[in-house]
Design a protein around this motif. Structure first.
Motif, PDB file in Angstrom:
ATOM      1  N   LEU A 114      38.425  42.597  48.581  1.00  0.00           N
ATOM      2  CA  LEU A 114      38.357  43.582  47.493  1.00  0.00           C
ATOM      3  C   LEU A 114      37.550  42.971  46.356  1.00  0.00           C
ATOM      4  O   LEU A 114      37.900  41.908  45.842  1.00  0.00           O
ATOM      5  CB  LEU A 114      39.781  43.916  47.023  1.00  0.00           C
ATOM      6  CG  LEU A 114      39.899  44.881  45.850  1.00  0.00           C
ATOM      7  CD1 LEU A 114      39.419  46.284  46.236  1.00  0.00           C
ATOM      8  CD2 LEU A 114      41.341  44.939  45.343  1.00  0.00           C
ATOM      9  N   LEU A 115      36.458  43.652  45.963  1.00  0.00           N
ATOM     10  CA  LEU A 115      35.626  43.127  44.873  1.00  0.00           C
ATOM     11  C   LEU A 115      36.184  43.517  43.513  1.00  0.00           C
ATOM     12  O   LEU A 115      35.980  42.811  42.522  1.00  0.00           O
ATOM     13  CB  LEU A 115      34.192  43.649  45.002  1.00  0.00           C
ATOM     14  CG  LEU A 115      33.445  43.232  46.272  1.00  0.00           C
ATOM     15  CD1 LEU A 115      32.043  43.838  46.280  1.00  0.00           C
ATOM     16  CD2 LEU A 115      33.369  41.705  46.386  1.00  0.00           C
ATOM     17  N   GLY A 116      36.865  44.654  43.476  1.00  0.00           N
ATOM     18  CA  GLY A 116      37.426  45.143  42.229  1.00  0.00           C
ATOM     19  C   GLY A 116      37.576  46.639  42.299  1.00  0.00           C
ATOM     20  O   GLY A 116      37.352  47.249  43.354  1.00  0.00           O
ATOM     21  N   GLU A 117      37.976  47.233  41.177  1.00  0.00           N
ATOM     22  CA  GLU A 117      38.163  48.688  41.106  1.00  0.00           C
ATOM     23  C   GLU A 117      37.110  49.254  40.163  1.00  0.00           C
ATOM     24  O   GLU A 117      37.074  48.898  38.990  1.00  0.00           O
ATOM     25  CB  GLU A 117      39.574  48.996  40.593  1.00  0.00           C
ATOM     26  CG  GLU A 117      40.669  48.379  41.460  1.00  0.00           C
ATOM     27  CD  GLU A 117      41.803  47.794  40.639  1.00  0.00           C
ATOM     28  OE1 GLU A 117      41.957  48.160  39.459  1.00  0.00           O
ATOM     29  OE2 GLU A 117      42.540  46.932  41.171  1.00  0.00           O
ATOM     30  N   GLN A 118      36.251  50.108  40.724  1.00  0.00           N
ATOM     31  CA  GLN A 118      35.191  50.708  39.925  1.00  0.00           C
ATOM     32  C   GLN A 118      35.749  51.892  39.146  1.00  0.00           C
ATOM     33  O   GLN A 118      36.395  52.780  39.727  1.00  0.00           O
ATOM     34  CB  GLN A 118      34.047  51.160  40.845  1.00  0.00           C
ATOM     35  CG  GLN A 118      32.986  51.991  40.177  1.00  0.00           C
ATOM     36  CD  GLN A 118      32.062  51.188  39.245  1.00  0.00           C
ATOM     37  OE1 GLN A 118      32.182  49.969  39.127  1.00  0.00           O
ATOM     38  NE2 GLN A 118      31.148  51.877  38.594  1.00  0.00           N
ATOM     39  N   LEU A 119      35.515  51.896  37.838  1.00  0.00           N
ATOM     40  CA  LEU A 119      35.876  53.057  37.023  1.00  0.00           C
ATOM     41  C   LEU A 119      34.670  53.980  36.970  1.00  0.00           C
ATOM     42  O   LEU A 119      33.593  53.587  36.547  1.00  0.00           O
ATOM     43  CB  LEU A 119      36.269  52.620  35.615  1.00  0.00           C
ATOM     44  CG  LEU A 119      37.532  51.776  35.522  1.00  0.00           C
ATOM     45  CD1 LEU A 119      37.872  51.499  34.065  1.00  0.00           C
ATOM     46  CD2 LEU A 119      38.708  52.459  36.202  1.00  0.00           C
ATOM     47  N   THR A 120      34.870  55.216  37.403  1.00  0.00           N
ATOM     48  CA  THR A 120      33.751  56.156  37.478  1.00  0.00           C
ATOM     49  C   THR A 120      33.543  56.825  36.123  1.00  0.00           C
ATOM     50  O   THR A 120      34.416  56.775  35.259  1.00  0.00           O
ATOM     51  CB  THR A 120      34.032  57.245  38.528  1.00  0.00           C
ATOM     52  OG1 THR A 120      35.023  58.134  37.991  1.00  0.00           O
ATOM     53  CG2 THR A 120      34.531  56.655  39.831  1.00  0.00           C
ATOM     54  N   GLY A 147      28.012  40.444  50.646  1.00  0.00           N
ATOM     55  CA  GLY A 147      28.853  39.438  50.001  1.00  0.00           C
ATOM     56  C   GLY A 147      28.075  38.210  49.584  1.00  0.00           C
ATOM     57  O   GLY A 147      28.644  37.249  49.085  1.00  0.00           O
ATOM     58  N   ASN A 148      26.745  38.212  49.767  1.00  0.00           N
ATOM     59  CA  ASN A 148      25.934  37.060  49.337  1.00  0.00           C
ATOM     60  C   ASN A 148      25.772  37.026  47.826  1.00  0.00           C
ATOM     61  O   ASN A 148      25.669  35.956  47.229  1.00  0.00           O
ATOM     62  CB  ASN A 148      24.551  37.114  49.997  1.00  0.00           C
ATOM     63  CG  ASN A 148      24.612  36.761  51.464  1.00  0.00           C
ATOM     64  OD1 ASN A 148      25.646  36.963  52.101  1.00  0.00           O
ATOM     65  ND2 ASN A 148      23.521  36.234  52.006  1.00  0.00           N
ATOM     66  N   ALA A 149      25.713  38.202  47.238  1.00  0.00           N
ATOM     67  CA  ALA A 149      25.669  38.316  45.779  1.00  0.00           C
ATOM     68  C   ALA A 149      26.809  39.231  45.368  1.00  0.00           C
ATOM     69  O   ALA A 149      27.129  40.175  46.079  1.00  0.00           O
ATOM     70  CB  ALA A 149      24.341  38.911  45.332  1.00  0.00           C
ATOM     71  N   LEU A 150      27.439  38.928  44.253  1.00  0.00           N
ATOM     72  CA  LEU A 150      28.553  39.772  43.810  1.00  0.00           C
ATOM     73  C   LEU A 150      28.098  40.661  42.660  1.00  0.00           C
ATOM     74  O   LEU A 150      27.293  40.237  41.828  1.00  0.00           O
ATOM     75  CB  LEU A 150      29.725  38.902  43.353  1.00  0.00           C
ATOM     76  CG  LEU A 150      30.395  38.065  44.449  1.00  0.00           C
ATOM     77  CD1 LEU A 150      31.512  37.210  43.863  1.00  0.00           C
ATOM     78  CD2 LEU A 150      30.949  38.955  45.564  1.00  0.00           C
ATOM     79  N   ALA A 175      32.839  41.260  39.300  1.00  0.00           N
ATOM     80  CA  ALA A 175      33.676  41.186  40.506  1.00  0.00           C
ATOM     81  C   ALA A 175      34.592  39.963  40.453  1.00  0.00           C
ATOM     82  O   ALA A 175      34.191  38.901  39.969  1.00  0.00           O
ATOM     83  CB  ALA A 175      32.796  41.121  41.747  1.00  0.00           C
ATOM     84  N   HIS A 176      35.848  40.148  40.896  1.00  0.00           N
ATOM     85  CA  HIS A 176      36.767  39.018  41.106  1.00  0.00           C
ATOM     86  C   HIS A 176      37.354  39.199  42.491  1.00  0.00           C
ATOM     87  O   HIS A 176      38.406  39.826  42.650  1.00  0.00           O
ATOM     88  CB  HIS A 176      37.880  39.004  40.061  1.00  0.00           C
ATOM     89  CG  HIS A 176      37.412  38.679  38.687  1.00  0.00           C
ATOM     90  ND1 HIS A 176      36.791  37.478  38.377  1.00  0.00           N
ATOM     91  CD2 HIS A 176      37.435  39.395  37.545  1.00  0.00           C
ATOM     92  CE1 HIS A 176      36.464  37.469  37.085  1.00  0.00           C
ATOM     93  NE2 HIS A 176      36.844  38.631  36.566  1.00  0.00           N
ATOM     94  N   PRO A 177      36.666  38.690  43.513  1.00  0.00           N
ATOM     95  CA  PRO A 177      37.051  39.010  44.891  1.00  0.00           C
ATOM     96  C   PRO A 177      38.432  38.477  45.263  1.00  0.00           C
ATOM     97  O   PRO A 177      38.816  37.381  44.853  1.00  0.00           O
ATOM     98  CB  PRO A 177      35.958  38.346  45.727  1.00  0.00           C
ATOM     99  CG  PRO A 177      35.315  37.344  44.839  1.00  0.00           C
ATOM    100  CD  PRO A 177      35.471  37.831  43.440  1.00  0.00           C
ATOM    101  N   LEU A 178      39.156  39.275  46.046  1.00  0.00           N
ATOM    102  CA  LEU A 178      40.463  38.831  46.541  1.00  0.00           C
ATOM    103  C   LEU A 178      40.762  39.473  47.893  1.00  0.00           C
ATOM    104  O   LEU A 178      40.186  40.504  48.249  1.00  0.00           O
ATOM    105  CB  LEU A 178      41.570  39.171  45.530  1.00  0.00           C
ATOM    106  CG  LEU A 178      41.861  40.623  45.155  1.00  0.00           C
ATOM    107  CD1 LEU A 178      42.718  41.335  46.207  1.00  0.00           C
ATOM    108  CD2 LEU A 178      42.588  40.664  43.808  1.00  0.00           C
TER     109      LEU A 178
END
Ligand code: AMP
Ligand code: MG
Length: 487
Positions: free
Chosen positions: A99-105, A67-70, A74-77
């Protein structure tokens, strides 16, 4: 949920979207992970990274998983939710997760990328927001083992240490786990929405969950009732899979049951060795609420809490809504039994259906319980040729003969039966003492060799020909095994 065209590929394959953040603001709080002093990589799941479309070379960066670098985009929540913990309702929320976000594969799938142990949030209550290395590695090992067994589960992308001490009953090394999940929507998320008592919030959450996990329900005449039925079906199938390998979750609180149908929140979980429905490992489960044999009923209880939360959406007339929900919940037992019986027939190589099959299975389980037989190894032995010939036990020999007679009433050859059984009965499960041994070496002196070896063996649980299976297939000696959630 379809990928939108507004999310261009970002550096190193990151492609984060934020559909959850579009829900009403009561469901989330924008919040950043708290940086740590000295992040160090402990383990990185390269195959998982690749399946997510990430460039593994770019991930050799502990700051990213601390969590030191995003990551870019990312829009953390932190997510808000509630839950019944050991039967008692509590307002909870992500107290130590972001939650950093949702990764689309590349395949167009959507996965939550969540840091667990990343510092305090507005939901931390009296907690420090942190996690320790042992339990985070434990989640990594068991979740990856479950995935290799073919059981729906959240995955583990990485574990890093923080360089900071976390105080539990003793000072312990702090760690952060990166969890990958179809979503983190829980039964408790719906309980939270219902507790707010504003129908538009509840409806927004239900519509979102339907769109993300059960899009077919939206096309039916009663989408919310269909949604409830679909969740029940997926949970019945999931819990059957747990029972069929002897997995004990340990803390089946409603906040630890995911709407996606994935196994989530590995705390004091463990695999049963000697067959006994009363088996409990968790040191905090004094009443045995979450014992192995109780898991189906507890799942149904949790789903009843989901059904209650959905009542205002199921029908505007309250008594009618209750009737519909009760009927759905009432079907859980039959659905679970169906999945369990299908799975048990596969474990015993039964390709046809006979009405006496449940009695045949029960009689094996009764024998196993009486003789404290190892659950996994009993089926493993049955999967390798004529296992009973040499058994000194008359009761077992008798059961075995009954099973052999049953097999002769189907047309499949013995080799077909054995080959199929080996695909349905794991040779290897994460044995408690092997997990502990690997964690102790990793946590105690930073030696990851046992952990890596264990992970390699667990990656092929249905391979009955692995070179050194004995060490990994013998039951642990200690009977009073206990697991701790370590929060
Ligand atoms: P769990 O037992 O992991 O399912 O967590 C239950 C609740 O306690 C969740 O709301 C967690 O976020 C919260 N929690 C667990 N450990 C901590 C901690 N160390 N600090 C803050 N909140 C925590
Ligand atoms: Mg939890």
């Amino acid at each position: 949920m379809p990928a939108t065209s507004t999310s261009p590929s970002l550096p190193h394959g990151w492609r984060l979207e934020h559909s959850y953040a579009q829900l009403p603001s009561v469901f989330h709080v924008a919040y950043k992970p708290t940086p740590v002093s000295r992040p160090e990589m402990v383990i990185l799941n390269r195959p998982l990274a690749e399946s997510l479309g990430l460039d593994p070379a770019s991930l050799d960066n502990p700051a990213l998983f601390a969590g030191n670098a995003l990551p870019p985009g990312a829009h953390p929540l932190a997510q808000a939710y509630a839950g019944h913990q050991f039967g008692n309702f509590t307002m909870l929320g992500d107290g130590r997760a972001i939650l950093l976000g949702e990764q689309l594969t590349p395949d167009g799938e959507r996965f939550d990328i969540q840091l667990k142990g990343s510092g305090q949030t507005p939901f931390s209550r009296r907690g420090d927001g942190r996690a320790t290395l042992g339990p985070m590695l434990r989640e990594y090992v068991i979740s990856e083992a479950m995935d290799a067994l073919g059981i729906p589960t959240t995955r583990s992308l990485a574990v890093v240490t923080t360089g900071e001490v976390v105080y539990r009953t003793a000072p312990l090394p702090g760690a952060v786990l990166t969890r990958v999940a179809a979503s983190h929507i829980r039964v408790g998320t719906f309980e939270y929405a219902a507790a707010l008592d504003e129908k538009p919030n509840l409806q927004a959450l239900a519509d979102y969950t339907i769109q993300r996990h059960y899009p077919q329900a939206a096309t039916t005449a009663q989408p919310y009732a269909a949604f409830l039925d679909a969740v029940i079906e997926r949970q019945a199938a999931l819990i059957a899979r747990w029972q069929l390998v002897g997995f004990i979750h340990g803390v089946m609180n409603t906040d630890n049951m995911a709407l996606s149908g994935e196994t989530i929140d590995y705390g004091p979980c463990a695999f049963m060795e000697a067959y006994d429905p009363a088996t409990v490992f968790s040191s905090i489960d004094h009443g045995g609420r979450y014992a192995y044999g109780s898991q189906p009923q507890i799942a149904q209880w949790n789903l009843a809490r989901l059904a209650e939360s959905l009542l205002p959406l199921i029908h505007q007339d309250a008594p009618q809504a209750l009737d519909i929900a009760n009927e759905s919940i009432g079907r859980f037992g039959e659905r679970f039994q169906h999945h369990w019986l299908v799975g048990m027939r596969a474990k015993l190589g039964l390709f046809t259906e006979e009405s006496d099959d449940p009695a045949l299975i029960d009689s094996l389980l009764e024998w196993m319980q009486r003789s404290q037989a190892d659950f996994t190894n009993t089926f493993r032995a049955l999967s390798s040729a004529s296992s009973a010939m040499h058994s000194p036990e008359p009761a077992y020999r008798e059961w075995h003969q009954r099973w052999q007679d049953r097999l002769t009433r189907q047309t499949s050859s013995a080799s077909e039966v054995m080959a199929s059984m080996r695909r349905h009965n794991p040779a290897i499960i994460p044995r408690n003492h092997k997990v502990e041994e690997a964690l102790a070496a990793a946590v105690g002196n930073g030696d990851l060799r046992l952990l890596e070896r264990l992970l390699a063996v667990l990656a092929n649980p249905y391979d009955h020909t692995q070179e050194h299976p004995e060490e990994f297939s013998l039951p642990s000696k200690s009977e009073a095994y206990q697991t701790f959630c370590g929060t």
